[in-house]
Design a protein around this motif. Structure first.
Motif, mmCIF file in Angstrom:
data_model
loop_
_atom_site.group_PDB
_atom_site.id
_atom_site.type_symbol
_atom_site.label_atom_id
_atom_site.label_comp_id
_atom_site.label_asym_id
_atom_site.label_seq_id
_atom_site.Cartn_x
_atom_site.Cartn_y
_atom_site.Cartn_z
ATOM 1 N N SER A 106 0.899 -1.246 0.038
ATOM 2 C CA SER A 106 -0.186 -0.100 -0.093
ATOM 3 C C SER A 106 0.902 1.242 -0.087
ATOM 4 O O SER A 106 2.229 1.177 0.123
ATOM 5 N N ASP A 107 0.268 2.435 -0.154
ATOM 6 C CA ASP A 107 0.888 3.683 0.139
ATOM 7 C C ASP A 107 1.525 3.533 1.702
ATOM 8 O O ASP A 107 1.021 3.033 2.458
ATOM 9 N N LYS A 108 2.482 4.327 2.009
ATOM 10 C CA LYS A 108 3.132 4.379 3.096
ATOM 11 C C LYS A 108 2.001 4.641 4.171
ATOM 12 O O LYS A 108 1.050 5.738 3.921
ATOM 13 N N TYR A 109 2.429 4.266 5.765
ATOM 14 C CA TYR A 109 1.529 4.807 6.543
ATOM 15 C C TYR A 109 2.410 5.277 7.926
ATOM 16 O O TYR A 109 1.766 5.958 8.650
ATOM 17 N N TYR A 110 3.512 5.285 7.756
ATOM 18 C CA TYR A 110 4.708 5.911 8.440
ATOM 19 C C TYR A 110 6.006 5.875 7.988
ATOM 20 O O TYR A 110 6.357 5.154 6.967
ATOM 21 N N ASN A 111 7.139 6.734 8.388
ATOM 22 C CA ASN A 111 8.471 6.687 7.966
ATOM 23 C C ASN A 111 9.091 7.382 9.177
ATOM 24 O O ASN A 111 8.960 8.289 9.549
ATOM 25 N N THR A 112 10.266 6.559 9.509
ATOM 26 C CA THR A 112 11.006 6.977 10.422
ATOM 27 C C THR A 112 12.438 6.560 10.233
ATOM 28 O O THR A 112 12.846 5.649 9.524
ATOM 29 N N PRO A 113 13.609 7.285 10.980
ATOM 30 C CA PRO A 113 15.005 6.823 10.690
ATOM 31 C C PRO A 113 15.250 5.712 11.226
ATOM 32 O O PRO A 113 14.877 5.120 12.183
ATOM 33 N N THR A 114 16.703 5.152 10.899
ATOM 34 C CA THR A 114 17.178 4.018 11.736
ATOM 35 C C THR A 114 18.214 4.450 12.381
ATOM 36 O O THR A 114 19.164 5.346 11.951
ATOM 37 N N ALA A 115 18.678 3.785 13.418
ATOM 38 C CA ALA A 115 19.565 4.267 14.517
ATOM 39 C C ALA A 115 20.393 3.323 14.880
ATOM 40 O O ALA A 115 20.241 2.038 14.680
ATOM 41 N N ILE A 116 21.711 3.644 15.545
ATOM 42 C CA ILE A 116 22.657 2.798 16.213
ATOM 43 C C ILE A 116 22.468 3.190 17.594
ATOM 44 O O ILE A 116 22.515 4.281 18.133
ATOM 45 N N ILE A 117 22.448 1.958 18.652
ATOM 46 C CA ILE A 117 22.748 2.378 19.921
ATOM 47 C C ILE A 117 23.940 1.452 20.450
ATOM 48 O O ILE A 117 24.264 0.519 19.621
ATOM 49 N N GLY A 118 24.299 1.736 21.580
ATOM 50 C CA GLY A 118 25.733 0.978 22.039
ATOM 51 C C GLY A 118 25.726 1.190 23.532
ATOM 52 O O GLY A 118 24.921 2.023 24.196
ATOM 53 N N PRO A 119 26.761 0.664 24.190
ATOM 54 C CA PRO A 119 27.138 0.867 25.921
ATOM 55 C C PRO A 119 27.375 2.145 26.047
ATOM 56 O O PRO A 119 27.907 3.170 25.388
ATOM 57 N N LYS A 120 26.769 2.780 27.215
ATOM 58 C CA LYS A 120 26.850 4.178 27.596
ATOM 59 C C LYS A 120 28.121 4.532 27.872
ATOM 60 O O LYS A 120 28.555 5.656 27.727
ATOM 61 N N VAL A 211 18.027 0.602 -0.047
ATOM 62 C CA VAL A 211 17.878 -0.316 0.928
ATOM 63 C C VAL A 211 16.829 -0.085 2.032
ATOM 64 O O VAL A 211 15.808 -0.834 2.274
ATOM 65 N N LEU A 212 16.635 1.127 2.446
ATOM 66 C CA LEU A 212 15.839 1.361 3.558
ATOM 67 C C LEU A 212 14.312 1.680 3.048
ATOM 68 O O LEU A 212 13.436 1.881 3.892
ATOM 69 N N GLY A 213 14.145 2.134 1.679
ATOM 70 C CA GLY A 213 12.704 2.340 1.377
ATOM 71 C C GLY A 213 12.396 3.777 1.536
ATOM 72 O O GLY A 213 12.793 4.217 2.412
ATOM 73 N N PRO A 214 11.074 3.844 0.953
ATOM 74 C CA PRO A 214 10.459 5.324 1.206
ATOM 75 C C PRO A 214 9.497 5.455 2.567
ATOM 76 O O PRO A 214 8.857 6.471 2.702
ATOM 77 N N GLY A 215 9.348 4.294 3.302
ATOM 78 C CA GLY A 215 8.761 4.264 4.179
ATOM 79 C C GLY A 215 7.882 2.814 4.552
ATOM 80 O O GLY A 215 8.375 1.940 3.858
ATOM 81 N N VAL A 216 7.068 2.827 5.441
ATOM 82 C CA VAL A 216 6.431 1.759 6.089
ATOM 83 C C VAL A 216 5.037 1.479 5.360
ATOM 84 O O VAL A 216 4.313 2.410 5.451
#
Length: 264
Positions: A106-120, A211-216
């Motif tokens: 379908s058309d997108k219904y949301y779109n958010t960025p992708t992130a990296i997390i790690g030890p504080k 790779v990440l596409g235009p949304g979900v």
């Protein structure tokens, strides 16, 4: 006799009409992972909850169809659709060219960025140089796994997990050095007691629309063009009538519909 015959014929016609109506009220089976909070998650009593679930319910109401939800492991969710075990996927699935070889969206219904997390207690960013020599956790069969393998070639290992929770748990236990995933899903983890104790946000990865596409979007079989049109009309309608914003505000304090790139 004529009266009795008329009654019998009327009854038969009523049953036929009822049968046609019931056939038209076919239940739409929606597949979702149930392990990706705050988008979709299974509660302790087995209820599916989250943004994806609420959006799907709103779309079903808009399409005037009865829907049921089917919890499905992530790496089996597209095969479940193509083999007709489910009728649609509403599970934070990114629209990508690779997936569009197999299914439609379908058309997108949301779109958010992708992130990296790690030890504080470790200072690094989200670039290939920052992640060189590190073990990076990703969920199997996601755009994050594809992205990490493409861009973080200097990593010691790209370790794949069946669920996002498993990757997060290994990061908290010190068994891996970083995790890549949707920024909102990782934000939920960082707000948890476990996440607060161990980890922090290192940064957002560089864009890669291929790779990440235009949304979900909602995943749909290629041949189900009428269903795709209904989903698209439903998304447009809930965006226009305020229902989308009402649902979004339950989970987020920003506009999740926009955003840069990405989800699963």
């Amino acid at each position: 006799m004529r009266i009795a015959l008329r009654i019998a014929l009327a009854a038969s016609a009523a049953l036929l009409t009822l049968g046609v109506a019931q056939a038209q009220e076919k239940t739409l089976r929606i597949g979702t992972e149930g392990a990706y909070p705050p988008f979709n998650n299974l509660t302790s009593d087995g209820q599916l909850v989250g943004f994806d679930i609420d959006i799907a319910k709103a779309l079903c109401d808009e399409m005037k169809v009865k829907c049921t939800f089917v919890a499905q492991d992530w790496d089996g969710i597209i095969p479940a659709l193509t083999t007709k075990k489910i009728d649609a996927i509403v599970s934070s699935m990114s629209i990508t060219a690779e997936r569009e070889k197999t299914i439609d969206f379908s058309d997108k219904y949301y779109n958010t960025p992708t992130a990296i997390i790690g030890p504080k207690d470790q200072k690094f960013g989200a670039t290939p140089d920052d992640l060189k020599g590190k073990v990076i956790g990703v969920q199997v069969s996601t755009v994050h796994a594809v992205y990490a393998k493409k861009h973080f070639t200097g990593a010691q290992e790209i370790k794949e997990y069946q669920t996002q929770d498993e990757a997060n748990n290994d990061l908290a236990a010190g068994r891996i050095d970083a995790v890549q995933a949707d920024s909102i899903a990782l934000g939920e983890f960082l707000k948890s007691d476990q996440g607060k104790a161990c980890c922090d946000l290192k940064g957002m990865v560089a864009p890669d629309d291929e790779v990440l596409g235009p949304g979900v979007g909602a995943g749909i079989r290629k041949e189900d063009t009428a269903l795709k049109e209904k989903f698209n009309a439903g998304i447009k309608a809930i965006r226009a009538n305020g229902k989308y914003d009402e649902i979004s505000k339950k989970y987020f304090d920003f506009d999740i519909y926009g955003g840069a790139t990405q989800s699963n």
